[in-house]
Write an enzyme that holds these catalytic residues in place. Structure first.
Site, PDB file in Angstrom:
ATOM      1  N   CYS A  79      -1.792  14.100  25.079  1.00 45.85           N
ATOM      2  CA  CYS A  79      -0.364  13.899  25.340  1.00 45.85           C
ATOM      3  C   CYS A  79       0.405  13.969  24.030  1.00 45.85           C
ATOM      4  O   CYS A  79      -0.050  13.470  22.995  1.00 45.85           O
ATOM      5  CB  CYS A  79      -0.144  12.549  26.013  1.00 45.85           C
ATOM      6  N   CYS A 115       0.432  17.070  30.492  1.00 43.13           N
ATOM      7  CA  CYS A 115      -0.147  15.730  30.597  1.00 43.13           C
ATOM      8  C   CYS A 115       0.186  15.143  31.963  1.00 43.13           C
ATOM      9  O   CYS A 115       1.204  15.482  32.580  1.00 43.13           O
ATOM     10  CB  CYS A 115       0.361  14.831  29.471  1.00 43.13           C
ATOM     11  N   ASN A 152      -7.613  -4.435   4.806  1.00 41.09           N
ATOM     12  CA  ASN A 152      -8.157  -3.659   5.921  1.00 41.09           C
ATOM     13  C   ASN A 152      -8.833  -4.552   6.953  1.00 41.09           C
ATOM     14  O   ASN A 152      -9.856  -4.185   7.553  1.00 41.09           O
ATOM     15  CB  ASN A 152      -9.138  -2.596   5.417  1.00 41.09           C
ATOM     16  N   ASN A 211       0.871  -1.174   0.000  1.00 41.91           N
ATOM     17  CA  ASN A 211       0.000   0.000   0.000  1.00 41.91           C
ATOM     18  C   ASN A 211       0.911   1.228   0.000  1.00 41.91           C
ATOM     19  O   ASN A 211       1.542   1.550   1.009  1.00 41.91           O
ATOM     20  CB  ASN A 211      -0.914  -0.003   1.228  1.00 41.91           C
ATOM     21  N   ASP A 259      -3.993  -4.915   0.586  1.00 36.80           N
ATOM     22  CA  ASP A 259      -4.448  -4.346   1.854  1.00 36.80           C
ATOM     23  C   ASP A 259      -5.944  -4.640   1.982  1.00 36.80           C
ATOM     24  O   ASP A 259      -6.767  -3.958   1.368  1.00 36.80           O
ATOM     25  CB  ASP A 259      -4.162  -2.845   1.864  1.00 36.80           C
ATOM     26  N   ASP A 278       2.561   4.742   5.189  1.00 35.34           N
ATOM     27  CA  ASP A 278       2.258   4.267   6.540  1.00 35.34           C
ATOM     28  C   ASP A 278       2.066   2.751   6.565  1.00 35.34           C
ATOM     29  O   ASP A 278       1.662   2.197   7.582  1.00 35.34           O
ATOM     30  CB  ASP A 278       1.007   4.966   7.086  1.00 35.34           C
ATOM     31  N   HIS A 279       2.362   2.085   5.442  1.00 39.92           N
ATOM     32  CA  HIS A 279       2.331   0.622   5.355  1.00 39.92           C
ATOM     33  C   HIS A 279       3.732   0.108   5.036  1.00 39.92           C
ATOM     34  O   HIS A 279       4.575   0.848   4.531  1.00 39.92           O
ATOM     35  CB  HIS A 279       1.380   0.147   4.246  1.00 39.92           C
ATOM     36  N   HIS A 281       3.615  12.479  31.949  1.00 40.28           N
ATOM     37  CA  HIS A 281       4.992  12.914  31.740  1.00 40.28           C
ATOM     38  C   HIS A 281       5.249  14.343  32.187  1.00 40.28           C
ATOM     39  O   HIS A 281       6.401  14.803  32.146  1.00 40.28           O
ATOM     40  CB  HIS A 281       5.362  12.788  30.255  1.00 40.28           C
TER      41      HIS A 281
END
Length: 639
Positions: A612, A586, A211, A7, A209, A337-338, A589
């Protein structure tokens, strides 16, 4: 033989990332490469995006603009070949189909004519129970390309590997009932097509992909009800271990591997802690290629699949990168992002020579049209030679310029450049520039006054003249309607100060007595001095005064500018400090949060909130996002 599925999250940025389409494809060193989410419309399939030396490609693009999905999905299959139009290589298919229902192919046949209405309305075998409108809707989003790699001889079928489905499965949010229904119908119809092919004795490969993360082992920190999802249940029922026909190739090769993910949320920095899902798959079903197929434990997977793994080197975040989200400072990482998934196959028989299927991108008009410009380029070269010969003839006293002009016009008529509209999407940039050059020569030569022969005209000079002419017109338009700059007003006011009035008056008087030039000037008019005195404008005293006045003006401007800049800087620092003080810390942290806005339609659309700033990760990791959330004090609403 090696197959890769990936992808790309937009084919254009991946090509730009690697430098060219060929470099992107060669980086996989594979025979068949399947891309999903190309984000290309049909009219955008130009040669630089679809053709690469040594590969044939097959595309499917979105055909609907419903809910803004035009140019959203799209898939492409690239097959390695040596010959341009025929080959004996196993990677080149004998047939290819856009979509998987058959309705898009039948629509193309009916558009070309020659078929009866019943033939034009035909659908793929096994899908006769579905309405044609349903099938068109399923295939309308450009989510599948089918390539048939089963090669036939005269009386028997060679045992080559399979029919390959390159699939980009729909995504459906839990609260979006319409997309859930579409996704269910999509996979239901596709399953019917797979079962029909398997009943015919064909082998089926499904890559892409989907999904769908089938089990809790395929999702980081999956909840207790994770596997009860209807799509995950459907996926698992398709597998051999549950009575189905398909092998999940990666999981069959690595049954116990954890943290093996192929996709990570791109807006939360989740790649830093490998907080993702395995939704990119390779499935296979069917018998092996051996003659003794009836033996126990013989299948295509057990006999011909060598290995399968995730190409983690294509991930955006790599070990050693600085923290991407610490303190809310985002660093844009290059890549999809794949991560790609590959498999290697073994023991294939030779195949007979066969031709490239008609769906190949080499036959797309936007690509095929580029080849046609080679002829026009040769024609333009002949025109250029005639123009140069025209220049030579016009350099002699008795050269006939009118005859030369007519020769050029006749040559241009042969090229028929006047019939090509500027900005035609089917015309390449080089062809369009040639058209502009030819039109410019026609305009010059058509005046009949011998200008074309008296002026040195080449394609380069005409092109430069055209560009410079456009720039001049733009500048003239800008100068005509634009206001004077703020700096010019300060200069004028400083020049008319009381201490230098007399000197300026005498200098302007001198300008008034200078004869008016014959050409037009853009300088402001000069007024007469009332005293009638005329001074020498080029006297040393006057030059010293002008330079000192100019220096004084520049110093004043610099001081004024520096004061304003310092005031603006202090004010901006004060605003930033106020904004910083209003951002909460946050709880996990004690770090400043990041502000976000709800973009999903609903009662909270447009409302700001704080979370955060750390990257998303497992709750057991104290360095990951602590999960802090707080609504902002007010919500911006439209009036």
């Amino acid at each position: 033989m090696k197959i890769v599925t990936y992808n790309v999250n937009g084919l254009r940025p991946r090509i730009s990332q690697h430098g060219s389409l060929l470099k992107l494809l060669d980086s996989f060193d594979a025979d068949v490469i399947c891309f999903q989410e190309t984000k290309l419309r049909r009219q955008e399939l130009t040669a630089d995006l679809v053709t690469a030396e040594g590969y044939d490609s097959f595309f499917s693009c979105t055909r609907t603009s419903d809910r803004g999905r035009l140019g959203y999905s799209g898939v492409a299959t690239f097959c390695r070949v040596k010959s341009a139009f025929s080959s004996t290589e196993v990677a080149l298919p004998v047939a290819a189909e856009e979509g998987f229902t058959g309705v898009l192919e039948s629509s193309c046949r009916s558009g070309r004519g020659g078929e009866t209405p019943s033939e034009a309305d035909a659908v793929a075998p096994g899908l006769e129970e579905f309405a044609r409108d349903e099938l068109l809707k399923v295939d309308g989003e450009g989510r599948c390309v089918v390539t048939d790699h089963s090669h036939f001889e005269v009386e028997f079928m060679l045992g080559f590997w399979a029919v390959l489905f390159n699939v980009y499965g729909p995504r459906a949010e839990p609260d979006d009932s319409e997309r859930i229904e579409f996704k269910l119908k999509f996979f239901k119809i596709m399953q019917k097509r797979w079962e029909s092919l398997l009943c015919q004795g064909r082998r089926v490969f499904v890559v892409g992909d989907l999904n769908i993360a089938p089990t809790s082992l395929d999702r980081c920190e999956a909840g207790p009800d994770f596997e009860n999802n209807e799509f995950r249940r459907w996926f698992r029922l398709m597998l051999v271990e549950n009575g189905g026909a398909f092998f999940d190739v990666f999981r069959a090769k690595h049954p116990d591997r954890r943290d093996a993910y192929t996709c990570w949320p791109q807006n939360t920095g989740a790649e830093e802690f490998n907080y993702g899902s395995r939704i990119d798959h390779i499935l296979c079903a069917g018998s092996c290629l051996h003659e003794e197929q009836d033996q126990k434990d013989h299948s295509f997977f057990t006999c011909h699949v060598k290995e399968c793994d995730i190409l983690t080197q294509y991930k955006r975040w790599k070990p050693g990168n600085t923290l991407r989200w610490k303190g809310g400072q985002r660093i844009k990482l290059e890549g999809s992002d794949h991560a790609p998934v590959y498999t290697s196959l073994l023991q294939f028989p030779s195949v007979p020579q066969h031709s490239t299927p008609s769906l190949s991108s080499r036959y797309i008009p936007m690509v095929y049209g580029v080849q046609q410009t080679l002829v026009s380029a040769l024609m333009r070269r002949q025109v250029s030679k005639q123009i140069k010969s025209c220049e030579v003839s016009s350099s002699f006293p008795d050269g006939d310029s009118e005859e030369c002009t007519e020769t050029v016009k006749r040559a241009l008529d042969k090229c028929d450049v006047s019939s090509v509209p500027p900005g035609n999407p089917c015309v390449s940039s080089s062809q369009e520039s040639e058209v502009l050059i030819s039109r410019e020569v026609m305009d010059v030569g058509g005046s009949g006054n011998g200008v074309a022969c008296e002026t040195s005209i080449t394609p380069e000079s005409v092109c430069n003249r055209s560009v410079s002419g456009n720039q001049t017109r733009k500048k003239a338009k800008k100068n005509q309607w634009s206001q004077l700059t703020l700096k010019s007003f300060f200069q004028k006011s400083s020049i008319h100060s009381k201490s230098v009035d007399n000197a300026i008056d005498t200098s302007t008087m001198n300008q008034a007595n200078i004869p008016e030039p014959t050409h037009q000037s853009n300088d402001p008019p000069i007024e007469d001095d009332q005293s009638g005195n005329v001074s020498q404008s080029d006297s040393p005293q006057q030059c010293d005064f002008n330079s000192s006045a100019s220096t004084w003006d520049q110093d004043e401007m610099k001081n004024c500018s520096s004061e304003k800049n310092s005031v603006a800087l202090v004010e901006w620092q004060r605003i930033q400090q106020m904004m910083q003080n209003s951002i909460p810390l946050c709880k996990g942290h004690k770090e400043p949060c990041v502000a976000r806005v709800v973009k999903k339609q609903g009662p909270n659309f447009g409302r700001r909130f704080y979370v955060c700033a750390r990257a998303e990760g497992p709750s057991s990791n104290p360095e990951a996002n602590c999960g802090y959330f707080k609504w902002a004090a007010s919500k911006s609403r439209g009036k």
